[in-house]
Design a protein around this motif. Structure first.
Motif, mmCIF file in Angstrom:
data_model
loop_
_atom_site.group_PDB
_atom_site.id
_atom_site.type_symbol
_atom_site.label_atom_id
_atom_site.label_comp_id
_atom_site.label_asym_id
_atom_site.label_seq_id
_atom_site.Cartn_x
_atom_site.Cartn_y
_atom_site.Cartn_z
ATOM 1 N N ILE A 6 0.874 -1.176 0.000
ATOM 2 C CA ILE A 6 0.000 0.000 0.000
ATOM 3 C C ILE A 6 0.906 1.219 0.000
ATOM 4 O O ILE A 6 1.675 1.426 0.937
ATOM 5 C CB ILE A 6 -0.913 0.022 1.232
ATOM 6 C CG1 ILE A 6 -1.840 -1.188 1.239
ATOM 7 C CG2 ILE A 6 -1.724 1.312 1.283
ATOM 8 C CD1 ILE A 6 -2.651 -1.326 2.522
ATOM 9 N N MET A 7 0.832 2.017 -1.059
ATOM 10 C CA MET A 7 1.699 3.185 -1.193
ATOM 11 C C MET A 7 0.880 4.445 -0.953
ATOM 12 O O MET A 7 -0.064 4.735 -1.697
ATOM 13 C CB MET A 7 2.349 3.224 -2.576
ATOM 14 C CG MET A 7 3.363 4.343 -2.750
ATOM 15 S SD MET A 7 4.248 4.212 -4.329
ATOM 16 C CE MET A 7 5.284 2.785 -4.020
ATOM 17 N N VAL A 8 1.230 5.201 0.090
ATOM 18 C CA VAL A 8 0.499 6.405 0.467
ATOM 19 C C VAL A 8 1.219 7.617 -0.106
ATOM 20 O O VAL A 8 2.427 7.791 0.101
ATOM 21 C CB VAL A 8 0.395 6.538 1.999
ATOM 22 C CG1 VAL A 8 -0.444 7.756 2.374
ATOM 23 C CG2 VAL A 8 -0.201 5.272 2.605
ATOM 24 N N VAL A 9 0.486 8.470 -0.826
ATOM 25 C CA VAL A 9 1.046 9.694 -1.405
ATOM 26 C C VAL A 9 0.174 10.875 -1.021
ATOM 27 O O VAL A 9 -0.979 10.716 -0.619
ATOM 28 C CB VAL A 9 1.162 9.598 -2.941
ATOM 29 C CG1 VAL A 9 2.091 8.472 -3.349
ATOM 30 C CG2 VAL A 9 -0.212 9.408 -3.588
ATOM 31 N N ARG A 10 0.708 12.071 -1.162
ATOM 32 C CA ARG A 10 -0.050 13.278 -0.792
ATOM 33 C C ARG A 10 -1.139 13.589 -1.808
ATOM 34 O O ARG A 10 -2.279 13.868 -1.449
ATOM 35 C CB ARG A 10 0.921 14.463 -0.643
ATOM 36 C CG ARG A 10 0.263 15.826 -0.417
ATOM 37 C CD ARG A 10 -0.499 15.856 0.888
ATOM 38 N NE ARG A 10 -1.229 17.104 1.046
ATOM 39 C CZ ARG A 10 -2.408 17.360 0.536
ATOM 40 N NH1 ARG A 10 -3.023 16.416 -0.195
ATOM 41 N NH2 ARG A 10 -3.010 18.497 0.722
ATOM 42 N N SER A 11 -0.803 13.582 -3.087
ATOM 43 C CA SER A 11 -1.799 13.823 -4.139
ATOM 44 C C SER A 11 -1.374 13.072 -5.392
ATOM 45 O O SER A 11 -0.194 12.767 -5.577
ATOM 46 C CB SER A 11 -1.961 15.320 -4.425
ATOM 47 O OG SER A 11 -0.740 15.898 -4.859
#
Length: 423
Positions: A6-11
């Motif tokens: 699961i890769m979390v990014v800002r936008s």
């Protein structure tokens, strides 16, 4: 061994962060399954062409309306019912540490906890579908890493993050300490960043810190035949902001024009200084030689570099330990075989070697910048040698496939880990 990342990014998606898309596609080619969790939509109209090659699902957490609110309430209810101790301890931690979201952040710590609950819900669904225990990885040390850290506390899953530039240098040291000590591993793109983390996080509580360079798709950016012509083309690409040193570039161009050199300079990018820079170029008498072309897509940048004779970026050095990070477009130019003129900022120090794969000037030294450009304008053999040196450097150390392989070790999908590089 995690079955999913699961890769979390800002936008998402962001033209300026195309290296993330390239990494995702490269990891997918290697068989890794990923889901992108974006805290917000970027709102950008230009689309990175590599998105079409990406299989990963993208989950946006900024949805509004009654259905979105009800879904989030259900996720909180499930998280509380499934692991009440973890849920209450993590909520209490977020409530008691509001300063974790200070600095270069958009969301409060409690809002990041709310987003972390959504990540935990996704992790639960993945495990229920048979994907195995996912690993959580956040790109950027500010909001995404805080969300990833809190999601790890909620679920007990492994967590890592990549620190890049402003996200690293513009959060308080105490916030960085909390994120780093909660992670199984930390990734960053250059040695300067790794040294900064080492200065702020004691070795006794620090997990492995890996320098994994942003990779370049070597088949996308390739050297092109450049016919001899009297007027050579300088190209510069980047945000039109103070720290990128475009005033210095214009002054250098003015010096070149005054000395009788024939050239044109095309500037690609946009930003708050656009109007000021256009006015300054006119004031320097460069209206016929310097043009501002606006932003371009990744494919368009590839074509621009294929037609460039010289690439130049002149960042002036940031006030917060090189907080703007390494201009990744330097890698694209070097991969394209274009000779590079740049300045000696910390984040470029391990990439460029003056006289070998680039010509490097001190930040703000307009006279030396102009001299380097003049040398390349007048010496075809020097252009060829510096361009070939840049391509060789990228082939040897900055291939996106190598970056994807190294990231697999961080995520735990491969068993061998490289040694920690931070001192």
């Amino acid at each position: 061994m995690p079955g999913h990342v699961i890769m979390v990014v800002r936008s998402w998606p962001r033209q300026s962060q195309s290296f993330i898309v390239d990494e995702v596609v490269a990891m997918e080619r290697r068989g890794l399954e990923l889901t992108i969790v974006s805290l917000a939509r970027s709102g950008e109209r230009r689309r990175h062409p590599q998105l079409d090659a990406m299989r990963a699902m993208v989950l946006f957490l900024d949805a509004a309306g009654a259905n979105a609110r009800w879904t989030r309430i259900l996720e909180h209810t499930r998280a509380l019912a499934g692991a009440p101790g973890r849920y209450l301890r993590t909520l209490g931690y977020a409530w008691l540490h509001p300063r974790l979201s200070r600095g270069y952040s958009t969301y409060s710590t409690i809002r990041c906890f709310d987003h972390a609950v959504a990540v935990a819900g996704l992790a639960f669904r993945l495990r229920r579908s048979g994907a195995g225990a996912p690993h959580i990885h956040a790109h950027f040390a500010h909001d995404p890493a805080l969300v990833g850290m809190l999601a790890s506390r909620l679920t007990g899953l492994t967590f890592s993050f990549t620190a890049h530039a402003e996200d690293l240098y513009r959060i308080p040291p105490a916030s960085l300490l909390a994120r780093v000590t909660a992670a199984n591993a930390v990734v960053t793109c250059c040695q300067a960043n790794a040294a900064y983390i080492a200065r702020n996080v004691p070795r006794t509580v620090r997990p492995p810190v890996r320098v994994i360079h942003h990779g370049v798709e070597l088949d996308r950016f390739r050297p092109a035949r450049r016919p001899a012509r009297p007027d050579l083309t300088l190209v510069s690409i980047g945000p039109l902001t103070e720290e990128h040193g475009y005033v210095d570039l214009l002054r250098a161009c003015a010096a070149l024009a005054e000395s009788g050199h024939r050239f044109t300079c095309e500037v690609y990018g946009d930003g708050p200084l656009r109007r000021q820079l256009i006015e300054l170029s006119v004031g320097f008498g460069l209206a016929g030689q310097v043009s501002f072309r606006g932003e371009r897509s990744r494919d368009e940048i590839g074509r621009v570099l294929a037609g460039a004779d010289i690439f130049v970026v002149t960042p002036g050095g940031a006030t917060d330990d090189d907080a703007d990070g390494r201009p990744n477009v330097v890698l694209d130019a070097m991969a394209s075989g274009v000779p590079v003129v740049t300045t000696a900022i910390a984040s470029l120090s391990e990439l460029v070697r003056s006289g070998q794969n680039a010509l490097v000037a001190p930040p703000g030294d307009v006279e030396t910048i102009a001299a380097h450009l003049a040398a390349l304008l007048t010496e075809p053999a020097l252009r060829r040698r510096i361009g070939e040196g840049g391509r060789h450097t990228v082939e040897a150390r900055y291939d996106v496939e190598a970056a994807a392989s190294a990231l697999e070790t961080v995520f735990g999908t491969r068993t061998s880990l490289p040694a920690e590089v931070a001192p």
